[in-house]
Design an enzyme around this catalytic site. Structure first.
Site, short mmCIF file in Angstrom:
data_model
loop_
_atom_site.label_atom_id
_atom_site.label_comp_id
_atom_site.label_asym_id
_atom_site.label_seq_id
_atom_site.Cartn_x
_atom_site.Cartn_y
_atom_site.Cartn_z
N THR A 33 0.88 -1.20 0.17
CA THR A 33 -0.03 0.03 0.07
C THR A 33 0.85 1.44 -0.05
O THR A 33 1.96 1.21 0.80
CB THR A 33 -0.94 -0.16 1.19
OG1 THR A 33 -1.83 -1.01 1.27
CG2 THR A 33 -1.88 1.16 1.51
N GLY A 98 3.71 1.80 7.84
CA GLY A 98 2.40 1.83 8.28
C GLY A 98 2.01 3.41 8.27
O GLY A 98 0.85 3.96 8.97
N GLU A 106 -0.30 -5.50 5.81
CA GLU A 106 0.80 -5.45 5.24
C GLU A 106 1.90 -6.72 6.02
O GLU A 106 2.47 -7.37 5.12
CB GLU A 106 1.62 -4.29 5.08
CG GLU A 106 0.87 -3.32 4.29
CD GLU A 106 1.56 -1.66 4.63
OE1 GLU A 106 1.12 -0.97 3.58
OE2 GLU A 106 2.21 -1.48 5.60
C1 5RP Z 1 1.61 2.06 4.24
C2 5RP Z 1 2.92 1.85 4.30
C3 5RP Z 1 3.68 2.21 2.89
O1 5RP Z 1 4.35 1.39 2.31
C4 5RP Z 1 4.66 3.56 3.41
O2 5RP Z 1 4.03 4.48 4.17
C5 5RP Z 1 5.46 4.20 1.98
O3 5RP Z 1 4.63 4.96 1.50
P1 5RP Z 1 4.61 5.66 0.21
O4 5RP Z 1 5.09 4.72 -0.77
O5 5RP Z 1 3.45 6.37 0.01
O6 5RP Z 1 6.04 6.79 0.43
O7 5RP Z 1 3.44 1.33 5.28
O8 5RP Z 1 1.06 1.70 5.48
#
Ligand code: 5RP
Length: 223
Positions: A33, A98, A106
């Site tokens: 995510t 997170g 996840e």
């Molecule tokens: C979501 C996550 C994402 O992997 C983390 O926040 C990184 O996000 P982004 O790719 O938008 O920088 O752990 O729960």
């Protein structure tokens, strides 16, 4: 005149493109995510997946919108591969995740996969986890204040993520200033607090391979 530096969004797209090469036709893919994963999802129609297991409702909706079959983890056994981003990654490929609040799902999908590839832009690289980014902790609603007090005893500064409810109907505490000398030990200590559903330190379920995007290109690290 010098070339303009790649911006963060371009780095996310570049690392997602490089990660695509690790996905094979016929796989059941675990899909993380976040904004980096979203770049990868846009590319997934180039592969003939057997299906995917989503780590959040948001990811599920995006996959389904592209016509990719989203499967229930309970019916697919061990997954070939899990791919996700991270908020921080250290040289041992341990992570904080997170930021998007999907940490529990996840971690479940990562644990149920043979291999975990993490893809990040260079801003996520740190020597020590938790100095800049807080550790997200999913807690049962009734236990919020109790867990927060226990986190203060561990030296942390918990902050309630106001207005946010996880896919499982729980709450998130973002914990600043935890001293994380040993990510594995801290992950276990946090898990031992009654009322904690899951914490955002991925040490037991660290990445096997890291793809990191820099303006100079993509670097690959393996553990
Ligand atoms: C979501 C996550 C994402 O992997 C983390 O926040 C990184 O996000 P982004 O790719 O938008 O920088 O752990 O729960």
């Amino acid at each position: 005149m010098s070339e303009p530096q790649a911006n963060q969004q371009q780095l996310k797209q570049a690392v997602a493109s490089a990660t695509l090469a690790h996905i094979e036709d016929g796989m059941i893919l675990g899909v993380g995510t976040g904004s980096t994963v979203n770049c990868l999802i846009d590319l997934l129609p180039k592969v003939r997946l057997k299906g995917a297991v989503a780590s959040s409702k948001v990811t599920q909706e995006k996959l389904e919108a592209l016509g990719i079959e989203v499967m229930d983890l309970n019916f697919v056994g061990e997954l070939d591969l899990y791919i996700d981003g991270a908020d921080e990654v250290n040289p041992n490929l341990q992570l904080i995740k997170g930021g998007g609040g999907a940490l529990t799902r996840e971690k479940i999908v990562a644990a149920a996969s043979k291999k975990f590839i993490c893809m990040v832009d260079e801003s996520k690289w740190v020597e020590t986890l938790g100095r800049a980014f807080p550790v997200p902790i999913e807690v049962l609603p009734q236990a919020r204040s109790y867990v927060a007090r226990e986190l203060v005893k561990l030296g942390g500064e918990p902050e309630y993520r106001e207005g946010f409810v996880t896919d499982y109907g729980n709450l998130i505490l973002d914990v600043y200033d935890l001293k994380i000398d040993s990510p594995s030990e801290m992950e276990q200590r946090l898990n031992n607090i009654v009322g904690v559903v899951c914490n955002g330190i991925f040490a037991a379920n660290q990445a096997d391979t890291l793809l990191i995007a820099k303006p100079s290109g993509i670097e690959t690290l393996k553990r």
